[in-house]
Design a protein around this motif. Structure first.
Motif, mmCIF file in Angstrom:
data_model
loop_
_atom_site.group_PDB
_atom_site.id
_atom_site.type_symbol
_atom_site.label_atom_id
_atom_site.label_comp_id
_atom_site.label_asym_id
_atom_site.label_seq_id
_atom_site.Cartn_x
_atom_site.Cartn_y
_atom_site.Cartn_z
ATOM 1 N N ALA A 31 0.820 -1.214 0.000
ATOM 2 C CA ALA A 31 0.000 0.000 0.000
ATOM 3 C C ALA A 31 0.857 1.268 0.000
ATOM 4 C CB ALA A 31 -0.927 0.008 1.218
ATOM 5 N N HIS A 32 2.099 1.150 0.427
ATOM 6 C CA HIS A 32 2.965 2.315 0.605
ATOM 7 C C HIS A 32 3.055 3.234 -0.609
ATOM 8 C CE1 HIS A 32 6.959 4.362 1.136
ATOM 9 N NE2 HIS A 32 6.268 4.777 2.175
ATOM 10 N N PRO A 33 3.332 2.737 -1.825
ATOM 11 C CA PRO A 33 3.444 3.679 -2.957
ATOM 12 C C PRO A 33 2.136 4.426 -3.243
ATOM 13 C CG PRO A 33 3.873 1.408 -3.683
ATOM 14 C CD PRO A 33 3.632 1.378 -2.215
ATOM 15 N N HIS A 34 1.021 3.754 -3.073
ATOM 16 C CA HIS A 34 -0.279 4.392 -3.325
ATOM 17 C C HIS A 34 -0.572 5.451 -2.272
ATOM 18 C CE1 HIS A 34 -0.900 1.289 -6.273
ATOM 19 N NE2 HIS A 34 -0.724 0.371 -5.349
ATOM 20 N N VAL A 35 -0.277 5.134 -1.033
ATOM 21 C CA VAL A 35 -0.512 6.066 0.072
ATOM 22 C C VAL A 35 0.363 7.312 -0.107
ATOM 23 C CG1 VAL A 35 -0.202 6.354 2.565
ATOM 24 C CG2 VAL A 35 -1.301 4.297 1.679
ATOM 25 N N ARG A 36 1.614 7.111 -0.500
ATOM 26 C CA ARG A 36 2.509 8.253 -0.741
ATOM 27 C C ARG A 36 1.974 9.126 -1.869
ATOM 28 N NH1 ARG A 36 8.304 6.960 -1.842
ATOM 29 N NH2 ARG A 36 8.525 9.182 -1.561
ATOM 30 N N ARG A 37 1.472 8.497 -2.925
ATOM 31 C CA ARG A 37 0.930 9.254 -4.058
ATOM 32 C C ARG A 37 -0.285 10.073 -3.616
ATOM 33 N NH1 ARG A 37 -0.299 5.276 -7.274
ATOM 34 N NH2 ARG A 37 1.846 4.920 -7.811
ATOM 35 N N PHE A 38 -1.184 9.444 -2.854
ATOM 36 C CA PHE A 38 -2.342 10.179 -2.321
ATOM 37 C C PHE A 38 -1.868 11.384 -1.518
ATOM 38 C CE2 PHE A 38 -5.389 6.306 -1.889
ATOM 39 C CZ PHE A 38 -5.818 6.461 -3.188
ATOM 40 N N ALA A 39 -0.945 11.133 -0.600
ATOM 41 C CA ALA A 39 -0.485 12.191 0.302
ATOM 42 C C ALA A 39 0.151 13.335 -0.471
ATOM 43 C CB ALA A 39 0.496 11.623 1.321
ATOM 44 N N ARG A 40 0.939 13.027 -1.496
ATOM 45 C CA ARG A 40 1.581 14.083 -2.279
ATOM 46 C C ARG A 40 0.560 14.975 -2.966
ATOM 47 N NH1 ARG A 40 4.923 10.474 -5.377
ATOM 48 N NH2 ARG A 40 6.110 9.392 -3.805
ATOM 49 N N THR A 41 -0.568 14.399 -3.364
ATOM 50 C CA THR A 41 -1.580 15.213 -4.049
ATOM 51 C C THR A 41 -2.454 15.993 -3.072
ATOM 52 O OG1 THR A 41 -3.189 13.405 -4.152
ATOM 53 C CG2 THR A 41 -1.699 13.657 -6.026
ATOM 54 N N LEU A 42 -2.523 15.562 -1.825
ATOM 55 C CA LEU A 42 -3.444 16.178 -0.876
ATOM 56 C C LEU A 42 -2.797 17.132 0.127
ATOM 57 C CD1 LEU A 42 -5.641 13.074 -0.044
ATOM 58 C CD2 LEU A 42 -6.233 14.996 -1.522
ATOM 59 N N CYS A 43 -1.556 16.891 0.477
ATOM 60 C CA CYS A 43 -0.916 17.689 1.532
ATOM 61 C C CYS A 43 -0.284 18.951 0.958
ATOM 62 C CB CYS A 43 0.140 16.863 2.255
ATOM 63 S SG CYS A 43 -0.562 15.628 3.358
ATOM 64 N N ALA A 44 -0.091 19.908 1.845
ATOM 65 C CA ALA A 44 0.421 21.216 1.446
ATOM 66 C C ALA A 44 1.901 21.191 1.089
ATOM 67 C CB ALA A 44 0.172 22.222 2.572
ATOM 68 N N SER A 45 2.671 20.338 1.717
ATOM 69 C CA SER A 45 4.118 20.317 1.461
ATOM 70 C C SER A 45 4.602 18.872 1.338
ATOM 71 C CB SER A 45 4.855 21.002 2.610
ATOM 72 O OG SER A 45 4.808 20.190 3.777
ATOM 73 N N PRO A 46 5.745 18.675 0.701
ATOM 74 C CA PRO A 46 6.299 17.316 0.602
ATOM 75 C C PRO A 46 6.581 16.698 1.975
ATOM 76 C CG PRO A 46 7.426 18.790 -0.932
ATOM 77 C CD PRO A 46 6.536 19.639 -0.078
ATOM 78 N N GLU A 47 7.008 17.521 2.919
ATOM 79 C CA GLU A 47 7.288 17.016 4.266
ATOM 80 C C GLU A 47 6.004 16.519 4.934
ATOM 81 O OE1 GLU A 47 8.188 20.173 3.274
ATOM 82 O OE2 GLU A 47 10.289 19.708 2.829
ATOM 83 N N ASP A 48 4.928 17.320 4.806
ATOM 84 C CA ASP A 48 3.645 16.906 5.361
ATOM 85 C C ASP A 48 3.145 15.638 4.673
ATOM 86 O OD1 ASP A 48 3.486 18.894 7.243
ATOM 87 O OD2 ASP A 48 2.117 20.161 6.089
#
Length: 187
Positions: A31-48
């Motif tokens: 699930a990790h790559p999908h979760v990272r992709r979701f997070a990159r599109t939704l969060c304000a910064s790469p760190e978040d």
């Protein structure tokens, strides 16, 4: 052991829900790559995004037994990531670091933005599973049409048809009663 969309398959999810340690590790890893992709599109910064993805994977690890339908893993993880990104945005708004060029939303604008994001997520969650899969893969994950069609075993035309129906359904749901979003605000 992965389904057509690249997410870990139902057998792996069932084994993880039963407490099989190897299955849980494989599930989190898959699930990790999908979760990272979701997070990159939704969060304000790469760190978040990285922090939100890690938090979502921890929740997956701890609470996989709470997942009701093994086929709903992608939408469940999307909601977890979305909530974590929103939580991080709220914390950032409470303790902002001034940069001088940021546009600050008023409290009313922020409330309306959150309400709208919640309505969009609810409209997507209400879609039939076949339409939701296509919409998530194409519009949220950003996969190209051919990849989505191949992953789901569909012709290009069938994939486009499902995507069109999904987008139309979400659009109709969002237009359905915009006054209910405000729920009497300002009256």
């Amino acid at each position: 052991m992965a389904d057509a969309g690249g997410w870990p398959g139902e057998r792996l999810v069932h084994a993880a829900q039963r407490g099989d340690v190897d299955s849980i590790a494989a599930l989190v890893s898959g699930a990790h790559p999908h979760v990272r992709r979701f997070a990159r599109t939704l969060c304000a910064s790469p760190e978040d995004a990285e922090d939100a993805a890690q938090e979502a994977l921890i929740i997956l690890y701890r609470k996989i037994g709470m997942l009701r339908a093994s086929g709903a893993l992608a939408s469940w993880m999307f909601r977890i990531v979305r909530n974590e990104c929103l939580r991080r945005a709220r914390v950032l708004r409470r303790d902002p670091v001034p940069s001088g060029d940021e546009t600050v939303l008023s409290a009313e604008e922020e409330v309306l933005r959150r309400l709208e994001a919640g309505r969009v997520a609810a409209a997507i969650a209400a879609l039939p599973a076949d339409q939701r899969r296509v919409l998530v893969m194409r519009d949220i994950q950003g996969l190209d049409g051919r990849t989505v069609a191949d992953a789901l075993g569909l012709s290009g035309a069938a994939m486009k048809s499902r995507l069109h129906r999904a987008r139309s359904a979400v659009r109709c749901e969002l237009r359905a009663a915009p006054e209910t979003v405000l729920g009497g605000i300002g009256e």
